[in-house]
Every structure is written in structure tokens, then in C-alpha cells.
Design a protein around this motif. Structure first.
Motif, PDB file in Angstrom:
ATOM      1  N   ILE A   9       0.773  -1.283   0.079  1.00 12.61           N
ATOM      2  CA  ILE A   9       0.108   0.150  -0.041  1.00 12.61           C
ATOM      3  C   ILE A   9       0.897   1.354  -0.045  1.00 12.61           C
ATOM      4  O   ILE A   9       2.034   1.265   0.681  1.00 12.61           O
ATOM      5  CB  ILE A   9      -0.692  -0.068   1.415  1.00 12.61           C
ATOM      6  CG1 ILE A   9      -1.920  -1.327   1.151  1.00 12.61           C
ATOM      7  CG2 ILE A   9      -1.675   1.194   1.371  1.00 12.61           C
ATOM      8  CD1 ILE A   9      -2.700  -1.501   2.461  1.00 12.61           C
ATOM      9  N   LYS A  10       0.556   2.271  -0.910  1.00 13.46           N
ATOM     10  CA  LYS A  10       1.285   3.441  -0.821  1.00 13.46           C
ATOM     11  C   LYS A  10       0.284   4.439  -0.086  1.00 13.46           C
ATOM     12  O   LYS A  10      -0.777   4.594  -0.535  1.00 13.46           O
ATOM     13  CB  LYS A  10       1.626   3.911  -2.347  1.00 13.46           C
ATOM     14  CG  LYS A  10       2.269   5.118  -2.529  1.00 13.46           C
ATOM     15  CD  LYS A  10       2.675   5.657  -3.927  1.00 13.46           C
ATOM     16  CE  LYS A  10       3.510   7.160  -4.103  1.00 13.46           C
ATOM     17  NZ  LYS A  10       3.794   7.313  -5.322  1.00 13.46           N
ATOM     18  N   ASN A  11       1.011   4.992   0.606  1.00 15.26           N
ATOM     19  CA  ASN A  11       0.207   6.127   1.624  1.00 15.26           C
ATOM     20  C   ASN A  11      -0.033   7.118   0.631  1.00 15.26           C
ATOM     21  O   ASN A  11       0.933   8.081   0.293  1.00 15.26           O
ATOM     22  CB  ASN A  11       0.697   6.301   2.924  1.00 15.26           C
ATOM     23  CG  ASN A  11       0.644   4.997   3.792  1.00 15.26           C
ATOM     24  OD1 ASN A  11      -0.247   4.259   3.995  1.00 15.26           O
ATOM     25  ND2 ASN A  11       1.742   4.957   4.512  1.00 15.26           N
ATOM     26  N   GLY A  12      -1.283   7.759   0.510  1.00 14.46           N
ATOM     27  CA  GLY A  12      -1.535   8.856  -0.228  1.00 14.46           C
ATOM     28  C   GLY A  12      -1.635  10.206   0.681  1.00 14.46           C
ATOM     29  O   GLY A  12      -2.402  10.074   1.976  1.00 14.46           O
ATOM     30  N   ARG A  13      -1.378  11.308   0.514  1.00 15.18           N
ATOM     31  CA  ARG A  13      -1.703  12.504   1.179  1.00 15.18           C
ATOM     32  C   ARG A  13      -1.049  13.680   0.140  1.00 15.18           C
ATOM     33  O   ARG A  13      -0.473  13.658  -0.862  1.00 15.18           O
ATOM     34  CB  ARG A  13      -0.877  12.710   2.372  1.00 15.18           C
ATOM     35  CG  ARG A  13       0.805  12.563   2.267  1.00 15.18           C
ATOM     36  CD  ARG A  13       1.447  12.504   3.564  1.00 15.18           C
ATOM     37  NE  ARG A  13       1.077  13.725   4.266  1.00 15.18           N
ATOM     38  CZ  ARG A  13       1.166  13.946   5.919  1.00 15.18           C
ATOM     39  NH1 ARG A  13       1.450  12.682   6.328  1.00 15.18           N
ATOM     40  NH2 ARG A  13       0.671  14.995   6.219  1.00 15.18           N
ATOM     41  N   ALA A  14      -1.519  15.086   0.676  1.00  9.21           N
ATOM     42  CA  ALA A  14      -1.229  16.089  -0.262  1.00  9.21           C
ATOM     43  C   ALA A  14       0.187  16.203  -0.502  1.00  9.21           C
ATOM     44  O   ALA A  14       1.196  15.946   0.215  1.00  9.21           O
ATOM     45  CB  ALA A  14      -1.542  17.398   0.511  1.00  9.21           C
ATOM     46  N   GLY A  15       0.481  16.391  -1.767  1.00  6.46           N
ATOM     47  CA  GLY A  15       1.788  16.365  -2.256  1.00  6.46           C
ATOM     48  C   GLY A  15       2.517  15.311  -3.236  1.00  6.46           C
ATOM     49  O   GLY A  15       3.395  15.332  -3.719  1.00  6.46           O
ATOM     50  N   VAL A  16       1.663  14.102  -2.764  1.00  7.10           N
ATOM     51  CA  VAL A  16       2.099  12.754  -3.502  1.00  7.10           C
ATOM     52  C   VAL A  16       1.452  12.872  -5.019  1.00  7.10           C
ATOM     53  O   VAL A  16       0.380  12.882  -5.248  1.00  7.10           O
ATOM     54  CB  VAL A  16       1.427  11.696  -2.612  1.00  7.10           C
ATOM     55  CG1 VAL A  16       1.930  10.356  -3.398  1.00  7.10           C
ATOM     56  CG2 VAL A  16       2.169  11.801  -1.454  1.00  7.10           C
ATOM     57  N   ASN A  17       2.330  12.321  -5.801  1.00  9.70           N
ATOM     58  CA  ASN A  17       2.150  12.222  -7.211  1.00  9.70           C
ATOM     59  C   ASN A  17       1.688  10.617  -7.320  1.00  9.70           C
ATOM     60  O   ASN A  17       2.557   9.756  -6.943  1.00  9.70           O
ATOM     61  CB  ASN A  17       3.368  12.655  -8.126  1.00  9.70           C
ATOM     62  CG  ASN A  17       2.991  12.100  -9.537  1.00  9.70           C
ATOM     63  OD1 ASN A  17       3.762  11.142 -10.015  1.00  9.70           O
ATOM     64  ND2 ASN A  17       2.361  12.926 -10.597  1.00  9.70           N
ATOM     65  N   ILE A  18       0.742  10.481  -8.196  1.00 12.58           N
ATOM     66  CA  ILE A  18       0.352   9.204  -8.336  1.00 12.58           C
ATOM     67  C   ILE A  18       0.982   8.767  -9.682  1.00 12.58           C
ATOM     68  O   ILE A  18       1.571   7.445  -9.560  1.00 12.58           O
ATOM     69  CB  ILE A  18      -1.066   8.744  -8.570  1.00 12.58           C
ATOM     70  CG1 ILE A  18      -1.858   9.469  -7.249  1.00 12.58           C
ATOM     71  CG2 ILE A  18      -1.583   7.496  -8.934  1.00 12.58           C
ATOM     72  CD1 ILE A  18      -3.245   9.383  -7.247  1.00 12.58           C
ATOM     73  N   VAL A  19       1.062   9.486 -10.755  1.00  8.52           N
ATOM     74  CA  VAL A  19       1.656   9.126 -12.041  1.00  8.52           C
ATOM     75  C   VAL A  19       1.788  10.352 -12.653  1.00  8.52           C
ATOM     76  O   VAL A  19       0.880  11.214 -12.576  1.00  8.52           O
ATOM     77  CB  VAL A  19       0.503   8.101 -13.127  1.00  8.52           C
ATOM     78  CG1 VAL A  19      -0.772   9.032 -13.081  1.00  8.52           C
ATOM     79  CG2 VAL A  19       1.251   7.714 -14.193  1.00  8.52           C
ATOM     80  N   LYS A  20       2.901  10.368 -13.690  1.00 10.40           N
ATOM     81  CA  LYS A  20       3.207  11.575 -14.267  1.00 10.40           C
ATOM     82  C   LYS A  20       3.993  10.952 -15.698  1.00 10.40           C
ATOM     83  O   LYS A  20       4.887  10.426 -15.633  1.00 10.40           O
ATOM     84  CB  LYS A  20       4.276  12.223 -13.623  1.00 10.40           C
ATOM     85  CG  LYS A  20       4.861  13.579 -14.389  1.00 10.40           C
ATOM     86  CD  LYS A  20       5.528  14.540 -13.420  1.00 10.40           C
ATOM     87  CE  LYS A  20       6.057  15.765 -14.039  1.00 10.40           C
ATOM     88  NZ  LYS A  20       4.955  16.699 -14.504  1.00 10.40           N
ATOM     89  N   THR A  21       3.189  11.588 -16.889  1.00  8.25           N
ATOM     90  CA  THR A  21       3.828  11.304 -18.045  1.00  8.25           C
ATOM     91  C   THR A  21       3.915  12.818 -18.847  1.00  8.25           C
ATOM     92  O   THR A  21       3.839  13.555 -18.081  1.00  8.25           O
ATOM     93  CB  THR A  21       2.805  10.346 -18.893  1.00  8.25           C
ATOM     94  OG1 THR A  21       1.520  11.056 -19.016  1.00  8.25           O
ATOM     95  CG2 THR A  21       2.585   9.065 -18.070  1.00  8.25           C
ATOM     96  N   ASP A  22       4.326  12.688 -20.104  1.00 10.44           N
ATOM     97  CA  ASP A  22       4.533  13.821 -20.515  1.00 10.44           C
ATOM     98  C   ASP A  22       3.173  14.686 -20.718  1.00 10.44           C
ATOM     99  O   ASP A  22       3.097  15.879 -20.746  1.00 10.44           O
ATOM    100  CB  ASP A  22       4.903  13.802 -22.171  1.00 10.44           C
ATOM    101  CG  ASP A  22       6.430  13.202 -22.033  1.00 10.44           C
ATOM    102  OD1 ASP A  22       7.146  13.466 -21.030  1.00 10.44           O
ATOM    103  OD2 ASP A  22       6.757  12.609 -23.299  1.00 10.44           O
ATOM    104  N   ASP A  23       1.913  14.091 -20.768  1.00  8.28           N
ATOM    105  CA  ASP A  23       0.761  14.820 -21.072  1.00  8.28           C
ATOM    106  C   ASP A  23      -0.319  14.518 -20.158  1.00  8.28           C
ATOM    107  O   ASP A  23      -1.499  14.655 -20.300  1.00  8.28           O
ATOM    108  CB  ASP A  23       0.195  14.493 -22.542  1.00  8.28           C
ATOM    109  CG  ASP A  23      -0.204  12.976 -22.891  1.00  8.28           C
ATOM    110  OD1 ASP A  23       0.426  12.183 -21.879  1.00  8.28           O
ATOM    111  OD2 ASP A  23      -0.635  12.727 -23.878  1.00  8.28           O
ATOM    112  N   PHE A  24       0.142  13.595 -18.987  1.00  3.89           N
ATOM    113  CA  PHE A  24      -1.110  13.317 -18.078  1.00  3.89           C
ATOM    114  C   PHE A  24      -0.441  13.282 -16.749  1.00  3.89           C
ATOM    115  O   PHE A  24       0.641  12.696 -16.376  1.00  3.89           O
ATOM    116  CB  PHE A  24      -1.527  11.878 -18.473  1.00  3.89           C
ATOM    117  CG  PHE A  24      -2.576  11.409 -17.377  1.00  3.89           C
ATOM    118  CD1 PHE A  24      -3.981  11.839 -17.255  1.00  3.89           C
ATOM    119  CD2 PHE A  24      -2.364  10.469 -16.564  1.00  3.89           C
ATOM    120  CE1 PHE A  24      -4.687  11.605 -16.216  1.00  3.89           C
ATOM    121  CE2 PHE A  24      -3.015   9.867 -15.421  1.00  3.89           C
ATOM    122  CZ  PHE A  24      -4.448  10.383 -15.349  1.00  3.89           C
ATOM    123  N   THR A  25      -1.025  13.817 -15.753  1.00 11.17           N
ATOM    124  CA  THR A  25      -0.510  13.715 -14.336  1.00 11.17           C
ATOM    125  C   THR A  25      -1.984  13.550 -13.479  1.00 11.17           C
ATOM    126  O   THR A  25      -2.879  13.916 -13.595  1.00 11.17           O
ATOM    127  CB  THR A  25       0.141  14.878 -13.946  1.00 11.17           C
ATOM    128  OG1 THR A  25      -0.722  16.005 -13.841  1.00 11.17           O
ATOM    129  CG2 THR A  25       1.661  15.129 -14.506  1.00 11.17           C
TER     130      THR A  25
END
Length: 232
Positions: free
Chosen positions: A80-96
Motif C-alpha cells: 500500500i502506498k500512503n496517499g496525502r497532499a503532495g504525493v504524485n500518483i502518475v506523471k507522463t508527458d501529457d498526463f498527471t
């Protein structure tokens, strides 16, 4: 990406829907918060589908649905990855996909533990708010979005006029059951959205709402004819 998974007994339908859309795996599974109407079928999805990663807020509850989800995650050997403000889930050239709230978690108010997620594709953006209340959303940065998935099923606890001005959505989607016991969506919310000239789609009336984008144009389809919105 799949964000939340409805109440119990919808798992098979969720999987079939994803398969019919042409996908054979979930790269990113997100549980906004551990209330049954958001994670009820998530254990079934984890057990019966190819899930690559999962994110949840760092908060616990003792419900059967939550314990079943943890067991399914453990059996699949997922972390489990803990989510909170400032955490990126995924980032590509045209999608975040970024978590923009909350900063802190109070297990006594699971709604306000909801991960608030902003999706950006090209020039278009989508704000997914779970059941987060107005206080959580007011504390978030970069709220402006073309599409708002209304908080807490259209409850007045999740939206104010000042907050709506910050988000400024062209389109708002409200997920709520027909003739539900809570009176969702609340009249005050519908009035605010009307005054803000945000086009509203409701699952109790429009059923499945699909919004797609190429990064420029937003296309909305429901049981009614498709509506193309091209905002320059």
C-alpha cells in the motif's frame, strides 16, 4: 486507474465494465477513504483482476469491508502506498494525477480523510474529491478544474460558493443513488452550481456518465446524445 469501487456486490460489474472498455489491468487503484460505499467491492476487484499498485490514506477502521480489502492486498503481495497532499500518483508527458489534499488525517472523521485527486490531461483537468468536506478542500492548492466530481454525493458539507469560485468547473458530476435517504444532492449545492453556470450530470438521473478528453475538447456522454464542449 480506478478510483473507489462502490458498495458490496458491484465487484463483478466493475470488472466487466473495465474489460468491455478494452482494458485488462489496473495500473493504479486508489481508495479515497475506507467507507463501505467507496471500498465495498474493492477486495473483490483486487482478488479477481490484475492490479499493479494501490494507494490509500493512512487511516484505519474496523469494518468487515476494510479488513477484507487488507486481506486481499496481502494475498496478492501488493504494498500500500500512503496517499496525502503532495504525493504524485502518475506523471507522463501529457498526463498527471496528484493528491492535493489532505495534509493530516483524523480517524474520527473518515470523510475528511478522503484523498482529493487532481487529474491533468493536456489543457483539461478533473477534480475528484471523495467525501472530503469544505475545510479539507479549502486547504488545498491548485483547485481550478474543468470537471468537478462533487464531494460527498452532492452534500452541502462539501461545497460553498467561495470554494466553487476557486474550482470554477464547466462540468460537475454528482454520484448519488435515486431517492437516497440523505437527500443528495442537496438543494443548496444545485443552486450554487446553477448560479456558477456549471453543467450538472447526476448518476441518479443520467446513469453512467462518461467524460473523455484529448487534452483540448471535453466530450460528455450519458443515456442522452453526446455533448461536445470545446473551451478555448
Amino acid at each position: 486507474m480506478l478510483v473507489d469501487a462502490a458498495d458490496n456486490y458491484y465487484g463483478m460489474g466493475i470488472i466487466k465494465y473495465i474489460e468491455n472498455a478494452g482494458y485488462s489491468r489496473i495500473d493504479y487503484l486508489v481508495a479515497t477513504h475506507p467507507h463501505a460505499d467507496h471500498i465495498g467491492s474493492m477486495a473483490y476487484v483486487v482478488r479477481n483482476f490484475d492490479v499493479r499498485s494501490i494507494m490509500m490514506p493512512k487511516v484505519e477502521t474496523g469494518t468487515v469491508q476494510y479488513e477484507s480489502l487488507l486481506k486481499a492486498i496481502e494475498n496478492k503481495k501488493l504494498k500500500i502506498k500512503n496517499g496525502r497532499a503532495g504525493v504524485n500518483i502518475v506523471k507522463t508527458d501529457d498526463f498527471t494525477a496528484d493528491v492535493i489534499a489532505p495534509d493530516t488525517f483524523d480517524a474520527n472523521d473518515l470523510n475528511n480523510c478522503s484523498l482529493v485527486i487532481k487529474l491533468t490531461c493536456g489543457k483539461r483537468s478533473f477534480l475528484l474529491t471523495g467525501d472530503a468536506g469544505k475545510g479539507v478542500l479549502n486547504g488545498a492548492k491548485d483547485l481550478q478544474s474543468d470537471v468537478l466530481k462533487a464531494g460527498h454525493h452532492g452534500s452541502k458539507t462539501s461545497l460553498s460558493r467561495s470554494l466553487l469560485e476557486k474550482i470554477s468547473p464547466d462540468i460537475t458530476v454528482i454520484s448519488c443513488g435515486k431517492n437516497n435517504d440523505y437527500g443528495h444532492p442537496h438543494k443548496e449545492v444545485l443552486e450554487m452550481l446553477a448560479d456558477a453556470h456549471s453543467t450538472v450530470y447526476r448518476t441518479d438521473k443520467d446513469k453512467t456518465v462518461i467524460i473523455s478528453t484529448d487534452g483540448n475538447t471535453l466530450t460528455v456522454s450519458t443515456d442522452n446524445p453526446s455533448i461536445v464542449r470545446d473551451k478555448k
